[in-house]
Design a protein around this motif. Structure first.
Motif, PDB file in Angstrom:
ATOM      1  N   PHE A  87     -18.622 -33.832  21.023  1.00 18.89           N
ATOM      2  CA  PHE A  87     -18.847 -35.198  20.543  1.00 18.89           C
ATOM      3  C   PHE A  87     -18.407 -35.400  19.090  1.00 18.89           C
ATOM      4  O   PHE A  87     -18.615 -36.460  18.524  1.00 18.89           O
ATOM      5  CB  PHE A  87     -20.326 -35.589  20.719  1.00 18.89           C
ATOM      6  N   TYR A  98     -20.583 -33.379   8.434  1.00 21.90           N
ATOM      7  CA  TYR A  98     -20.891 -32.844   9.767  1.00 21.90           C
ATOM      8  C   TYR A  98     -20.096 -31.575  10.087  1.00 21.90           C
ATOM      9  O   TYR A  98     -19.870 -31.281  11.257  1.00 21.90           O
ATOM     10  CB  TYR A  98     -20.633 -33.913  10.837  1.00 21.90           C
ATOM     11  N   ALA A 143     -31.252 -37.552   8.489  1.00 23.37           N
ATOM     12  CA  ALA A 143     -32.198 -36.969   7.526  1.00 23.37           C
ATOM     13  C   ALA A 143     -31.923 -35.472   7.457  1.00 23.37           C
ATOM     14  O   ALA A 143     -31.774 -34.815   8.497  1.00 23.37           O
ATOM     15  CB  ALA A 143     -33.629 -37.216   7.976  1.00 23.37           C
ATOM     16  N   VAL A 161     -22.727 -41.001  22.896  1.00 22.73           N
ATOM     17  CA  VAL A 161     -22.997 -40.794  21.464  1.00 22.73           C
ATOM     18  C   VAL A 161     -24.419 -41.265  21.164  1.00 22.73           C
ATOM     19  O   VAL A 161     -24.838 -42.334  21.609  1.00 22.73           O
ATOM     20  CB  VAL A 161     -21.997 -41.576  20.573  1.00 22.73           C
ATOM     21  N   ASN A 185     -28.403 -43.051  16.547  1.00 25.29           N
ATOM     22  CA  ASN A 185     -29.817 -42.850  16.215  1.00 25.29           C
ATOM     23  C   ASN A 185     -30.184 -43.370  14.819  1.00 25.29           C
ATOM     24  O   ASN A 185     -31.162 -42.955  14.236  1.00 25.29           O
ATOM     25  CB  ASN A 185     -30.215 -41.394  16.426  1.00 25.29           C
ATOM     26  N   LYS A 242     -27.307 -45.278   8.967  1.00 25.79           N
ATOM     27  CA  LYS A 242     -25.956 -45.212   9.545  1.00 25.79           C
ATOM     28  C   LYS A 242     -25.419 -46.606   9.870  1.00 25.79           C
ATOM     29  O   LYS A 242     -26.180 -47.593   9.860  1.00 25.79           O
ATOM     30  CB  LYS A 242     -26.018 -44.347  10.802  1.00 25.79           C
ATOM     31  N   LEU A 252     -18.496 -38.735  16.783  1.00 25.68           N
ATOM     32  CA  LEU A 252     -19.501 -38.713  15.716  1.00 25.68           C
ATOM     33  C   LEU A 252     -18.873 -39.120  14.377  1.00 25.68           C
ATOM     34  O   LEU A 252     -19.455 -39.892  13.605  1.00 25.68           O
ATOM     35  CB  LEU A 252     -20.102 -37.299  15.627  1.00 25.68           C
TER      36      LEU A 252
HETATM   37  P1  TYD Z   1     -27.689 -32.831  14.538  1.00 29.29           P
HETATM   38  O1  TYD Z   1     -27.342 -32.393  13.144  1.00 29.29           O
HETATM   39  O2  TYD Z   1     -27.799 -31.791  15.601  1.00 29.29           O
HETATM   40  O3  TYD Z   1     -29.050 -33.682  14.577  1.00 29.29           O
HETATM   41  P2  TYD Z   1     -29.864 -34.456  13.438  1.00 29.29           P
HETATM   42  O4  TYD Z   1     -29.070 -35.690  13.075  1.00 29.29           O
HETATM   43  O5  TYD Z   1     -31.177 -34.826  14.104  1.00 29.29           O
HETATM   44  O6  TYD Z   1     -30.043 -33.501  12.293  1.00 29.29           O
HETATM   45  O7  TYD Z   1     -26.584 -33.866  15.038  1.00 29.29           O
HETATM   46  C1  TYD Z   1     -25.983 -34.767  14.151  1.00 29.29           C
HETATM   47  C2  TYD Z   1     -25.690 -36.050  14.876  1.00 29.29           C
HETATM   48  O8  TYD Z   1     -24.788 -35.819  15.959  1.00 29.29           O
HETATM   49  C3  TYD Z   1     -26.905 -36.695  15.523  1.00 29.29           C
HETATM   50  O9  TYD Z   1     -27.691 -37.412  14.617  1.00 29.29           O
HETATM   51  C4  TYD Z   1     -26.283 -37.536  16.580  1.00 29.29           C
HETATM   52  C5  TYD Z   1     -25.054 -36.747  17.007  1.00 29.29           C
HETATM   53  N1  TYD Z   1     -25.262 -36.033  18.279  1.00 29.29           N
HETATM   54  C6  TYD Z   1     -24.772 -36.571  19.452  1.00 29.29           C
HETATM   55  O10 TYD Z   1     -24.176 -37.670  19.442  1.00 29.29           O
HETATM   56  N2  TYD Z   1     -24.949 -35.877  20.613  1.00 29.29           N
HETATM   57  C7  TYD Z   1     -25.624 -34.698  20.663  1.00 29.29           C
HETATM   58  O11 TYD Z   1     -25.769 -34.116  21.764  1.00 29.29           O
HETATM   59  C8  TYD Z   1     -26.148 -34.146  19.439  1.00 29.29           C
HETATM   60  C9  TYD Z   1     -26.894 -32.840  19.443  1.00 29.29           C
HETATM   61  C10 TYD Z   1     -25.939 -34.842  18.272  1.00 29.29           C
END
Ligand code: TYD
Length: 167
Positions: free
Chosen positions: A59, A51, A126, A119, A122, A11, A63
């Motif tokens: 969020f 997404y 994946a 936010v 991360n 990202k 996001l």
């Molecule tokens: P998600 O698809 O639930 O998780 P992952 O990426 O582990 O498959 O969420 C997508 C993205 O949304 C996540 O990587 C970061 C963001 N996010 C937040 O910012 N706050 C949150 O509470 C959640 C659940 C996700």
């Protein structure tokens, strides 16, 4: 054992922090093979489609801005890995969604953070399961951009304009 493909996105925070090398090194430890890669400038349309399942989350708008690079740089590195149980193997080295809860040795545990706006920055995406990995790989890549495909393809004749280097 099932042969799978999975989508990984480094990202915009990972790109801004020059973490591509570190992340690819960690992913190499899975023993999976890399079958596609490209740098992408994410449009709003692509971000919202990627997404779509989080559309109703509070969020969501942050996001979308985050993945489009509004807070960092307007680039993501999209990668496709292939191998037995690729989805789970990659999710394991990537770590939990919340970087504060992720294993400290996982990619998200090492390099992720939560902004004061809440936010989760991360660093990587994946694919979560087989249905999602198929949907995501088809959204981000054309079959020709992958050196191996596991999903059926078909050829179609198309009329198109192509760009070349100016001579
Ligand atoms: P998600 O698809 O639930 O998780 P992952 O990426 O582990 O498959 O969420 C997508 C993205 O949304 C996540 O990587 C970061 C963001 N996010 C937040 O910012 N706050 C949150 O509470 C959640 C659940 C996700």
């Amino acid at each position: 054992m099932t042969k799978q493909q999975t989508l990984v996105l480094i990202k915009p925070d990972g790109m801004a922090k020059f973490l591509t090398g570190n992340i690819i090194t960690e992913l190499a430890d899975t023993g999976l093979i890399l079958v596609g890669s490209k740098v992408v400038q994410v449009t709003r349309e692509l971000a919202e489609e990627h997404y779509q399942h989080l559309r109703d989350e509070k969020f969501f708008s942050e996001l979308i801005d985050y993945i489009m690079g509004e807070f960092h740089v307007k680039r993501v590195l999209a990668l496709v890995y292939q191998g037995d149980n690729a989805i789970e193997k990659v999710r394991h080295v990537v770590g939990s969604t919340d970087p504060e809860k992720a294993e400290p040795t996982s990619i998200r545990g090492k390099f992720g953070r939560i902004t004061k706006e809440g936010v989760f920055e991360n660093v990587v995406h994946a694919s979560e399961n087989e249905k999602e990995s198929e949907r995501e790989i088809k959204l981000w890549f054309r079959p020709k951009e992958l050196v191996r495909t596991i999903f059926p393809t078909e050829s179609k004749e198309v009329k198109k304009v192509e760009y070349f280097w100016k001579s």
